[in-house]
Write a protein that holds these residues in place. Structure first.
Motif, PDB file in Angstrom:
ATOM      1  N   SER A  24       0.840  -1.190   0.000  1.00 20.20           N
ATOM      2  CA  SER A  24       0.000   0.000   0.000  1.00 20.20           C
ATOM      3  C   SER A  24       0.881   1.247   0.000  1.00 20.20           C
ATOM      4  N   GLY A  25       0.287   2.336  -0.417  1.00 21.22           N
ATOM      5  CA  GLY A  25       1.035   3.585  -0.498  1.00 21.22           C
ATOM      6  C   GLY A  25       0.258   4.717   0.118  1.00 21.22           C
ATOM      7  N   LEU A  26       0.970   5.811   0.385  1.00 21.59           N
ATOM      8  CA  LEU A  26       0.332   6.988   0.961  1.00 21.59           C
ATOM      9  C   LEU A  26       0.668   8.175   0.076  1.00 21.59           C
ATOM     10  N   SER A  27      -0.379   8.844  -0.421  1.00 17.58           N
ATOM     11  CA  SER A  27      -0.144   9.988  -1.301  1.00 17.58           C
ATOM     12  C   SER A  27       0.051  11.247  -0.487  1.00 17.58           C
ATOM     13  N   PHE A  28       0.971  12.076  -0.949  1.00 11.61           N
ATOM     14  CA  PHE A  28       1.181  13.359  -0.277  1.00 11.61           C
ATOM     15  C   PHE A  28       1.671  14.350  -1.317  1.00 11.61           C
ATOM     16  N   THR A  29       1.676  15.617  -0.939  1.00 13.23           N
ATOM     17  CA  THR A  29       2.062  16.660  -1.888  1.00 13.23           C
ATOM     18  C   THR A  29       3.395  17.260  -1.476  1.00 13.23           C
ATOM     19  N   PHE A  30       4.297  17.327  -2.464  1.00 14.89           N
ATOM     20  CA  PHE A  30       5.598  17.928  -2.217  1.00 14.89           C
ATOM     21  C   PHE A  30       5.908  18.826  -3.406  1.00 14.89           C
ATOM     22  N   ARG A  31       6.118  20.111  -3.200  1.00 16.84           N
ATOM     23  CA  ARG A  31       6.359  21.083  -4.275  1.00 16.84           C
ATOM     24  C   ARG A  31       5.265  20.962  -5.352  1.00 16.84           C
ATOM     25  N   SER A  32       4.040  20.918  -4.919  1.00 16.56           N
ATOM     26  CA  SER A  32       2.863  20.831  -5.796  1.00 16.56           C
ATOM     27  C   SER A  32       2.765  19.532  -6.592  1.00 16.56           C
TER      28      SER A  32
END
Lengths: 798, 233
Positions: free
Chosen positions: B2-10
């Protein structure tokens, strides 16, 4: 006195002493290849061991004559003092010296170049000496080896290492005679067999056991609490005893308890009686100061732990106080022997139970001591991890033939039953790592040339020597006061240090200090004036109550009333009977209750510590499978306490014998106890190195946990020797599944489940047990899911 | 996995439980600090002979990712080998295994302090690699922005209910992101230690594990208010 040379008999006469019969017997039998003396503490054991040496050394002798080995460094130093007196008085031409990890390098070098007549040392220092290429020179001319306190060594891997070392010594000095000195034990022939070169006989000399000791429980005005290990309630009464006696030794079962008790004793010590503290976690300087003050007679009492268990002569100890239940009758009797260290005078001892369960234990121990009902467990075959280390040490000292080494080790200690196959596997492990799927080829540790085994790279000898020893001190960090050249105070376990936040206070060496930070591998602290410290839970030996005592206690529980017990304790048992019930021999009592936010289950199996531990592992595994999110458990000789996120509603299902048995099969591979056993064995066998040369220390990134090695072996090399050793060691020491089956047969499905709304009187002491085993399973994820109260603990983040 | 989405530099990125990073819009998989050949190097330089299965294990886990995600680009973010000689320790099977993983995709070896020069393996060798606004390099540089690096093997301890859980972690703030080590025999450095702690300004932390998860930074603030030992006053 026919055997005593005139100089020595004159010395006895001048002192107004007469040799004990067993001392003369030892002298008369001095030419036997092996002899074992069993004598009570204060029975002149050590002199009995040394008399033949003094007699033989009345004539000139070139080089080392007698090697004396004791389990404690302090004991060696003490014996040196005690031997020097008669040697000087008689005017014997004898040089005595001691050698341990604390000895300066200059002195060590001198001892190797020009050995003294008598060398006093420890098993680890002996193993190191044998690893040098000049070992034949060092031990040239050696006649006798004396193993003191052999009963203490025989119980551990330190003893296995020592007996392996003796087999090497015997090969270097074929005429070597072995002498063992032991306190009173349950099975003398077992120790004699370990000592002698197999299959030589080893006659046993039994000294007069002396008068019966005077042991009783200390009467206090205040009743002991339900739970707790501090015995704070007894401080006043103990102080009163200290006032009344010339010198008192106050024994504790753990270092943490000794610290807390000492702290409280000082707070109450308004007369300013000189009292010291002594335990294995204190810095050497601290310990030495206390030892010197004791010898000089400047102290009225010493609060101490097992570090003072063995026969150091501290002068006129009048009284021994044992705080906390003695756990083991044999050890109790040995400790009591410290009082009135004179032959034929009864020793005086007081037991101070820390809580009401311990009152019961103390009464049971007193009964057993009166009946001289000693306890002990037989040791199994020689452990292979120690053998692996011995092979590496042998390789350091020069090339060897596999056949020779196998013959040699087969004559010693617990190894006569060693199969050639096991030996060859150990040798292969030392040489190549013994991996099934992949070989190092060019980088093997040992290589065979012309039939003899060598170190591939002679420089690796240094690293092997740095890791000699079998003591698993888990991971200790030094503690020192902050600031340039801060004074060292002692050591704490790494796990304890990891739980400290800046400003947290704990006790060490009787003072309260505040945690300032970790620098390199040292805990830096500052002095702190706080009244109440955060409790020091660092190390110290956790003793297990012997199974004989456990059974006495279970029998005692069946009485209608308890006239022998103090009323407060009898009342406590009555209360347990009222709110829950008392455990019975043919039924299993299981209590469940909520406490401090978690759900608890307490099962009173009375199966002994190891079996209860295994039971804890099997039960938590089943709970894991059924989604009960166990967090951890702790075991004593009587019970297992499990806590988890959710309550257990049907314990009978958990205790189904068939599923427990099925569980064992799958369980062995993956659990904390196996990983702990693996870590210890892999360190002893040389797979993991605890100590690295200074210049190779590359910081945190370089280290990886032994758990990863264990998991990798499980996955890719399940037949590997280290896993085999781990399995054997665990079955021998930590699993003890037979006793679980015995218990299950005994209860035959009769389970009494008591659902309580709070903890019961009997379960309360469990909460203070150390040695909690965390379950790293689904509860971690569940906790993180419900992570209301979780916090990042890395310092310096914000 | 499984993975976790996140935002880095848009950009929307996915942290995988293994410590790998996936960038869906670029079909780019990034793994750091494989340290292949580590046991060989330890045996060669120090004489310790630990279970030599780290290459098998590391490559098997990487293969599983590649099979599941079918990335167009794979970036190995430096210290892929424990030293330059460790490359020689790869068996033919392992070398072929790597070649098989590389087939049909763009493969970039970023140079690390352990493996600072090109190796005789397929794929590109670069000191750093830029994709849109993000730059991939081995060691974090001062004042970088949009930087993805490895090297430090960050780990973090989370505690509560009387237990501490220590795991490798992916750490990022507005400017940089540091990946944990992907290799099997790799230790870690606590995020609180220098110099790692000085690289971030109020970082977010993603714990590795079966289910990667973001640890809220407010938990840190709360700890300041309630010391663990306050209950007894």
């Amino acid at each position: 006195m026919t055997h005593l040379p005139p100089g020595i008999s004159d010395w006895f006469a001048r002192k107004g002493w007469a040799p004990h019969p067993h001392q003369l017997d030892m002298l008369a039998q001095k030419d036997l290849p092996a002899q074992l003396l069993i004598a009570p503490t204060g029975g002149g054991k050590t002199l009995a061991g040394f008399l033949p040496t003094l007699a033989e050394l009345s004539a000139p002798h070139q080089g080392l004559h007698t090697l004396y080995i004791s389990p404690l460094k302090a004991l060696a130093a003490d014996i040196k003092r005690n031997l020097q007196n008669p040697i000087d008085d008689i005017g014997l031409p004898i040089r005595v010296d001691d050698r341990s990890g604390d000895t300066s390098n200059t002195r060590k070098k001198r001892q190797r170049a020009d050995p003294p007549h008598i060398l006093l040392t420890t098993p680890e220092s002996l193993a190191l000496l044998l690893s040098y290429e000049d070992a034949p020179h060092i031990f040239k001319g050696l006649q006798r080896v004396i193993v003191d306190e052999i009963h203490a060594l025989a119980e551990s891997k330190r003893g296995d290492q020592l007996f392996l070392a003796l087999s090497r010594l015997q090969a270097l000095c074929p005429d070597l005679r072995r002498v063992g000195l032991s306190a009173t034990v349950d099975d003398p022939p077992a120790i004699a067999t370990l000592l002698a070169k197999h299959p030589d006989p080893c006659p046993i000399l039994m000294a007069d056991p002396g008068p019966r000791p005077d042991i009783r429980m200390l009467d206090t005005d205040t009743a002991p609490p339900w739970a707790g290990g501090g015995a704070t309630y007894a401080i006043e009464a103990v102080l009163e005893q200290v006032r009344r006696h010339k010198t008192t030794l106050i024994f504790h079962n753990t270092r943490a308890q000794a610290e807390i008790f000492f702290h409280n004793l000082w707070l109450a010590n308004t007369d300013g009686l000189p009292i010291g503290i002594h335990h294995g976690s204190l810095a050497r300087e601290q310990r030495e100061r206390v030892e010197q003050a004791m010898v000089a007679g400047d102290l009225r009492a010493i609060v101490c732990t097992g570090s003072l268990d063995l026969g150091i002569d501290w002068g006129d100890v009048e009284l021994v106080i044992q705080i906390g239940a003695p756990k083991n009758v044999k050890r109790l009797i040995q400790r009591i022997g410290r009082a009135n260290h004179r032959y034929n005078a009864p020793s005086k001892a007081l037991l101070v139970p820390a809580n009401r369960f311990e009152v019961v234990e103390c009464i049971a121990a007193l009964d057993a001591a009166r009946e001289n009902d000693l306890d002990g467990d037989p040791r199994g075959p020689g452990p292979l991890d120690v053998l692996c280390q011995h092979i590496l040490i042998r390789a350091c000292s020069g090339p060897f033939l596999a056949d020779d080494l196998y013959q040699e080790v087969s004559t010693c200690g617990a190894y006569p039953g060693l199969t050639r196959e096991d030996f060859d596997r150990c040798l292969d492990f030392c040489a190549t790592g013994g991996y099934a799927l992949r070989a190092y080829d060019r980088w093997n540790r040992l290589v065979e040339r012309d039939g003899a085994w060598h170190l591939r790279d002679p420089r690796s000898a240094q690293r092997i020597r740095m890791n000699v020893g079998t003591i698993q001190d888990s991971d200790l960090l030094k503690v020192r006061l902050r600031g340039r050249g801060g004074r060292p105070l002692g050591e704490v376990e790494e796990a304890f240090a990891a739980g400290l936040n800046q400003g947290d206070t704990f006790l060490i060496g009787g003072q309260i200090v505040a945690y300032e930070g970790l620098r390199e591998m040292t805990v830096e602290v500052s002095r702190n004036a706080a009244k109440k410290p955060k409790i020091a839970v660092f190390g110290g030996t956790k003793f297990a109550t012997s199974t004989k005592l456990s059974h006495r206690i279970l029998r005692m529980f069946q009485q209608e009333t308890w006239p022998d017990l103090p009323t407060h304790t009898a009342a406590w048992l009555h209360l347990q009977r009222e709110v829950s019930q008392l455990p019975q021999p043919d039924r299993l009592l299981v209590e469940t209750f909520p406490y401090e936010g978690n759900h608890h289950l307490c099962a009173y199996g009375f199966a002994g510590k190891n079996a209860q531990q295994t039971l804890g592992l099997l039960l938590t595994k089943r709970m894991e499978e059924t989604g009960l999110y166990p967090l951890g458990f702790v075991s004593t000789d009587y019970a297992t306490l499990i806590w988890g996120l959710d309550p257990v509603t049907d314990p009978a299902a958990l205790f189904d014998p068939n599923s427990l048995k099925d569980g064992l099969e799958g369980w062995l591979a993956d659990n904390a106890v196996m990983k702990r056993t693996f870590r210890a064995s892999a360190t002893i066998a040389g797979l993991i190195e605890r100590n690295l040369p200074q210049n190779r220390k590359t910081g945190r990134q370089a280290t990886f946990s032994s758990d990863i090695l264990y998991d990798t072996l499980q996955k890719y090399d399940p037949g590997h020797l280290m896993l085999d050793i781990t399995h054997r060691e665990a079955m021998k020491g930590l699993v003890d599944f037979n006793r679980i089956e015995e218990m299950l047969t005994r209860i035959n499905g009769r389970i009494d489940h008591m659902q309580l709304d709070r903890l019961s009187p009997l379960s309360a002491p469990m909460f203070l047990e150390i040695g909690k085993v965390p379950i790293r399973g689904s509860a971690d994820e569940a906790l993180l899911d419900r992570h209301e109260d979780m916090a990042l603990t890395d310092a310096g983040l914000t | 996995m499984s993975g976790l989405s996140f935002t880095f530099r848009s950009e929307t990125l996915t942290a995988l439980g293994s410590g790998a990073l996936f960038w869906p819009t670029q079909s780019l998989l990034c793994v750091s600090d494989l340290h292949l050949g580590r046991t060989e190097r330890i045996a060669r330089t120090g004489g310790q002979i630990i279970p030599p299965y780290e290459n098998t294990d590391t490559l098997a886990r990487l293969e599983a990712h590649i099979a599941a995600l079918a990335p167009r680009t794979v970036i190995c973010l430096g210290d892929s080998f424990d030293d330059m000689d460790a490359r020689q320790s790869l068996t033919n099977t392992e070398t072929e295994w790597i070649t098989r993983l590389q087939a049909g995709r763009h493969w970039i070896w970023i140079e690390g302090n352990h493996d600072p020069a090109p190796l005789d393996l397929g794929g590109a060798h670069k000191a750093e690699h830029r994709v849109d606004a993000l730059v991939f390099r081995h060691i974090a540089e001062p004042d970088a922005s949009g930087e993805i690096s490895g090297h430090y093997h960050p780990k973090i301890t989370v505690s509560g209910r009387g237990r501490g859980i220590t795991r490798p972690a992916l750490v990022f703030d507005d400017n940089r992101l540091i990946l944990p080590a992907f290799g099997t025999y790799t230790g870690g450095m606590s995020l609180g230690r220098s110099p790692l702690n000085g690289l971030f300004d109020r970082p977010s932390v993603i714990l590795t594990g079966d289910k990667p998860r973001l640890v809220q930074s407010h938990a840190m603030a709360r700890r300041e208010r309630i010391p663990a030992s306050s209950s007894k006053g």
